[in-house]
Design a protein around this motif. Structure first.
Motif, PDB file in Angstrom:
ATOM      1  N   ASN A  20       0.660  -1.212  -0.019  1.00 34.79           N
ATOM      2  CA  ASN A  20       0.110  -0.033   0.058  1.00 34.79           C
ATOM      3  C   ASN A  20       0.939   1.162  -0.074  1.00 34.79           C
ATOM      4  N   SER A  21       1.779   1.280   0.663  1.00 35.41           N
ATOM      5  CA  SER A  21       2.756   2.255   0.828  1.00 35.41           C
ATOM      6  C   SER A  21       3.400   2.773  -0.731  1.00 35.41           C
ATOM      7  N   GLN A  22       3.322   1.781  -1.448  1.00 35.11           N
ATOM      8  CA  GLN A  22       3.912   2.131  -2.878  1.00 35.11           C
ATOM      9  C   GLN A  22       3.044   2.735  -3.669  1.00 35.11           C
ATOM     10  N   ALA A  23       1.628   2.841  -3.382  1.00 32.72           N
ATOM     11  CA  ALA A  23       0.546   3.693  -4.131  1.00 32.72           C
ATOM     12  C   ALA A  23       0.551   5.001  -3.638  1.00 32.72           C
ATOM     13  N   GLY A  24       0.524   5.044  -2.252  1.00 38.33           N
ATOM     14  CA  GLY A  24       0.724   6.208  -1.833  1.00 38.33           C
ATOM     15  C   GLY A  24      -0.950   7.131  -2.131  1.00 38.33           C
ATOM     16  N   ASN A  25      -0.652   8.434  -1.616  1.00 41.81           N
ATOM     17  CA  ASN A  25      -1.663   9.642  -1.971  1.00 41.81           C
ATOM     18  C   ASN A  25      -1.263  10.201  -3.290  1.00 41.81           C
ATOM     19  N   ARG A  26      -1.060   9.575  -4.506  1.00 49.19           N
ATOM     20  CA  ARG A  26      -0.800  10.246  -5.454  1.00 49.19           C
ATOM     21  C   ARG A  26      -1.950  10.049  -6.591  1.00 49.19           C
ATOM     22  N   PRO A  27      -1.720  10.929  -7.630  1.00 50.82           N
ATOM     23  CA  PRO A  27      -2.667  10.603  -8.694  1.00 50.82           C
ATOM     24  C   PRO A  27      -2.830   9.444  -9.460  1.00 50.82           C
ATOM     25  N   PHE A  28      -3.846   8.755  -9.892  1.00 53.89           N
ATOM     26  CA  PHE A  28      -3.946   7.604 -10.586  1.00 53.89           C
ATOM     27  C   PHE A  28      -2.619   7.018 -11.528  1.00 53.89           C
ATOM     28  N   ALA A  29      -2.290   8.050 -12.392  1.00 54.36           N
ATOM     29  CA  ALA A  29      -1.440   7.949 -13.392  1.00 54.36           C
ATOM     30  C   ALA A  29      -0.102   7.568 -12.717  1.00 54.36           C
ATOM     31  N   GLN A  30       0.102   8.011 -11.688  1.00 55.62           N
ATOM     32  CA  GLN A  30       1.444   7.843 -10.929  1.00 55.62           C
ATOM     33  C   GLN A  30       1.351   6.500 -10.015  1.00 55.62           C
ATOM     34  N   LYS A  31       0.283   5.958  -9.820  1.00 55.84           N
ATOM     35  CA  LYS A  31       0.111   4.803  -9.023  1.00 55.84           C
ATOM     36  C   LYS A  31       0.261   3.403 -10.141  1.00 55.84           C
ATOM     37  N   ARG A  32      -0.021   3.809 -11.324  1.00 50.10           N
ATOM     38  CA  ARG A  32      -0.127   2.550 -12.350  1.00 50.10           C
ATOM     39  C   ARG A  32       0.805   1.450 -12.188  1.00 50.10           C
ATOM     40  N   SER A  33       2.118   1.872 -11.939  1.00 52.77           N
ATOM     41  CA  SER A  33       3.032   0.936 -11.764  1.00 52.77           C
ATOM     42  C   SER A  33       2.877  -0.085 -10.419  1.00 52.77           C
ATOM     43  N   ALA A  34       2.562   0.717  -9.477  1.00 52.02           N
ATOM     44  CA  ALA A  34       2.314  -0.008  -8.213  1.00 52.02           C
ATOM     45  C   ALA A  34       1.147  -1.029  -8.211  1.00 52.02           C
ATOM     46  N   TYR A  35       0.066  -0.595  -9.242  1.00 49.87           N
ATOM     47  CA  TYR A  35      -0.876  -1.671  -9.427  1.00 49.87           C
ATOM     48  C   TYR A  35      -0.475  -2.612 -10.280  1.00 49.87           C
ATOM     49  N   ALA A  36       0.263  -2.518 -11.132  1.00 50.46           N
ATOM     50  CA  ALA A  36       0.873  -3.341 -12.188  1.00 50.46           C
ATOM     51  C   ALA A  36       1.737  -4.447 -11.393  1.00 50.46           C
ATOM     52  N   ASN A  37       2.349  -4.056 -10.308  1.00 48.86           N
ATOM     53  CA  ASN A  37       3.186  -4.905  -9.549  1.00 48.86           C
ATOM     54  C   ASN A  37       2.492  -5.595  -8.372  1.00 48.86           C
ATOM     55  N   SER A  38       1.379  -5.470  -8.081  1.00 44.64           N
ATOM     56  CA  SER A  38       0.555  -5.869  -7.235  1.00 44.64           C
ATOM     57  C   SER A  38       0.358  -7.451  -6.886  1.00 44.64           C
ATOM     58  N   ARG A  39       0.339  -8.080  -5.946  1.00 43.42           N
ATOM     59  CA  ARG A  39       0.005  -9.438  -5.830  1.00 43.42           C
ATOM     60  C   ARG A  39      -1.557  -9.757  -6.063  1.00 43.42           C
ATOM     61  N   VAL A  40      -2.303  -8.535  -5.897  1.00 40.91           N
ATOM     62  CA  VAL A  40      -3.820  -8.693  -5.940  1.00 40.91           C
ATOM     63  C   VAL A  40      -4.256  -8.677  -7.480  1.00 40.91           C
ATOM     64  N   SER A  41      -4.929  -9.526  -7.938  1.00 38.73           N
ATOM     65  CA  SER A  41      -5.300  -9.472  -9.399  1.00 38.73           C
ATOM     66  C   SER A  41      -6.243  -8.154  -9.631  1.00 38.73           C
ATOM     67  N   LEU A  42      -7.052  -7.782  -8.747  1.00 39.32           N
ATOM     68  CA  LEU A  42      -8.067  -7.014  -8.997  1.00 39.32           C
ATOM     69  C   LEU A  42      -7.180  -5.096  -9.000  1.00 39.32           C
ATOM     70  N   ASN A  43      -6.136  -5.532  -8.279  1.00 43.89           N
ATOM     71  CA  ASN A  43      -5.167  -4.182  -8.437  1.00 43.89           C
ATOM     72  C   ASN A  43      -4.563  -4.297  -9.779  1.00 43.89           C
ATOM     73  N   ARG A  44      -4.052  -5.402 -10.257  1.00 40.37           N
ATOM     74  CA  ARG A  44      -3.240  -5.444 -11.364  1.00 40.37           C
ATOM     75  C   ARG A  44      -4.172  -5.286 -12.555  1.00 40.37           C
ATOM     76  N   ASP A  45      -5.732  -5.281 -12.778  1.00 46.79           N
ATOM     77  CA  ASP A  45      -6.491  -4.931 -13.574  1.00 46.79           C
ATOM     78  C   ASP A  45      -6.607  -3.462 -13.838  1.00 46.79           C
ATOM     79  N   LEU A  46      -6.440  -2.900 -12.526  1.00 45.87           N
ATOM     80  CA  LEU A  46      -6.393  -1.460 -12.717  1.00 45.87           C
ATOM     81  C   LEU A  46      -5.323  -0.622 -13.403  1.00 45.87           C
ATOM     82  N   SER A  47      -4.037  -1.389 -13.520  1.00 49.12           N
ATOM     83  CA  SER A  47      -2.794  -0.804 -14.456  1.00 49.12           C
ATOM     84  C   SER A  47      -3.072  -0.857 -15.947  1.00 49.12           C
TER      85      SER A  47
END
Length: 110
Positions: A45-72
């Motif tokens: 969670n700390s990798q995503a932080g309080n940033r805009p979506f575009a800046q969090k996409r890489s954290a979503y892509a690397n998540s172990r949770v498939s629902l998060n990876r879908d967001l990337s």
């Protein structure tokens, strides 16, 4: 496998956008809705932080949770994507949580 007792929530649209220029009045109204939330192992969670979506996409892509990876895979996070995610989560819940009523002594539960 993720220990849900340890999981944390992350806001796709930030809970506290870093600047007023990044406030989206439509998403602001839905920032605490289920469709705008994702769950994460605490260390991710700390990798995503309080940033805009575009800046969090890489954290979503690397998540172990498939629902998060879908967001990337999304180009942006807006009201349309939030609505689509709401429908997807509803469908997932209906498929995952469905049950067949059991007949007990000739009685079928509601």
């Amino acid at each position: 496998m993720i220990d849900l007792a340890q999981a944390t929530l992350e806001h796709v649209y930030p809970q506290n956008p870093p600047s007023t220029a990044q406030v989206d009045s439509t998403l602001e109204r839905h920032k605490h809705s289920l469709a705008n939330l994702s769950f994460w192992p605490p260390q991710e969670n700390s990798q995503a932080g309080n940033r805009p979506f575009a800046q969090k996409r890489s954290a979503y892509a690397n998540s172990r949770v498939s629902l998060n990876r879908d967001l990337s895979a999304l180009a942006s996070w807006d009201a349309t994507e939030l609505s689509k995610r709401r429908s997807q989560l509803k469908s997932w819940a209906e498929r995952s949580l469905c049950y067949e009523p059991l007949s007990v002594g000739g009685w079928v539960g509601e």
